[in-house]
Design a protein around this motif. Sequence first.
Motif, mmCIF file in Angstrom:
data_model
loop_
_atom_site.group_PDB
_atom_site.id
_atom_site.type_symbol
_atom_site.label_atom_id
_atom_site.label_comp_id
_atom_site.label_asym_id
_atom_site.label_seq_id
_atom_site.Cartn_x
_atom_site.Cartn_y
_atom_site.Cartn_z
ATOM 1 N N PRO A 126 0.750 -1.224 0.142
ATOM 2 C CA PRO A 126 0.093 0.057 0.039
ATOM 3 C C PRO A 126 0.913 1.402 0.012
ATOM 4 O O PRO A 126 0.374 2.242 -0.482
ATOM 5 N N HIS A 127 2.033 1.278 0.342
ATOM 6 C CA HIS A 127 3.022 2.502 0.427
ATOM 7 C C HIS A 127 3.911 2.480 -0.666
ATOM 8 O O HIS A 127 4.647 3.489 -0.709
ATOM 9 N N ARG A 175 5.924 7.764 4.545
ATOM 10 C CA ARG A 175 4.363 7.367 4.199
ATOM 11 C C ARG A 175 3.431 6.712 5.187
ATOM 12 O O ARG A 175 2.160 6.679 5.312
ATOM 13 N N GLU A 219 0.786 9.340 5.609
ATOM 14 C CA GLU A 219 -0.084 8.952 4.649
ATOM 15 C C GLU A 219 -1.072 7.797 4.881
ATOM 16 O O GLU A 219 -0.636 6.741 5.555
ATOM 17 N N ARG A 220 -2.608 7.663 4.699
ATOM 18 C CA ARG A 220 -3.318 6.779 5.011
ATOM 19 C C ARG A 220 -2.953 5.722 3.837
ATOM 20 O O ARG A 220 -2.734 6.225 2.643
ATOM 21 N N ASN A 242 -8.825 -2.648 5.664
ATOM 22 C CA ASN A 242 -8.461 -0.961 5.784
ATOM 23 C C ASN A 242 -8.321 -0.518 7.284
ATOM 24 O O ASN A 242 -7.517 0.323 7.415
ATOM 25 N N PRO A 269 2.828 1.503 -4.137
ATOM 26 C CA PRO A 269 1.518 0.683 -5.075
ATOM 27 C C PRO A 269 2.362 0.554 -6.537
ATOM 28 O O PRO A 269 1.810 -0.361 -7.161
ATOM 29 N N ASP A 292 -9.552 -0.124 -4.195
ATOM 30 C CA ASP A 292 -8.842 0.682 -5.275
ATOM 31 C C ASP A 292 -8.011 -0.058 -6.385
ATOM 32 O O ASP A 292 -7.993 -0.006 -7.335
ATOM 33 N N PRO A 336 -4.125 3.403 0.821
ATOM 34 C CA PRO A 336 -5.213 3.335 0.078
ATOM 35 C C PRO A 336 -6.321 2.256 0.536
ATOM 36 O O PRO A 336 -5.793 1.277 1.069
ATOM 37 N N ASP A 337 -7.384 2.475 0.057
ATOM 38 C CA ASP A 337 -8.624 1.346 -0.027
ATOM 39 C C ASP A 337 -8.112 0.132 -0.643
ATOM 40 O O ASP A 337 -7.839 0.389 -1.876
#
Length: 176
Positions: A83-84, A99, A103-104, A124, A86, A110, A106-107
């Motif tokens: 996720p960090h 990150r 940073e969140r 999530n 991608p 996605d 991502p779902d």
Amino acid sequence: RPFGAEQNGQSDIPPEGKALVRLFDFGCSRFQADKRRLTQEKAVVGTVQYLAPEALLGDSPDHRVDIYSLGLVLFECLAGVHPHDPKSVGLSAAEIMRRHVHERAPDVRDFRPETPDRFANVVNRMTKRHPAERVGSMDEIYDELWATLSAMKHEADGSGTKLPSIFQKRGTHLTG
């Protein structure tokens, strides 16, 4: 269910441990009986890609670091990417740490829109930056994921169709 995961904070689950997650007791960072630390206070120890933000910031870890790390592993199994990172460009350790902290994630939908909502919601919630926002326990994760997979199997059995694999990483299907 992961043995001992509620009491111990390992800090990360390395990628080579993905297939054995259920077998770990997550007790590497401190002794269960007397809570003595095996790592130096405020030291960052672990695989950067799988460390929880609070571990990167030097906070005292608890069982929620394991929830975060396992969430990243599940995300990666579902989406086929970290996720960090991608785009799998091999970001520097410093950028990945930034990150994690700022940073969140991502779902997961996605990347894999067919992921059942209940399953995606658990993954999530596991990867939330702030520990208080994460799933509260490994038992809760187990119950939610088991319920989702059971419902998918029941739907597939009723329709006579084969249960699709929602776990995929770069062409490799995981079963279980």
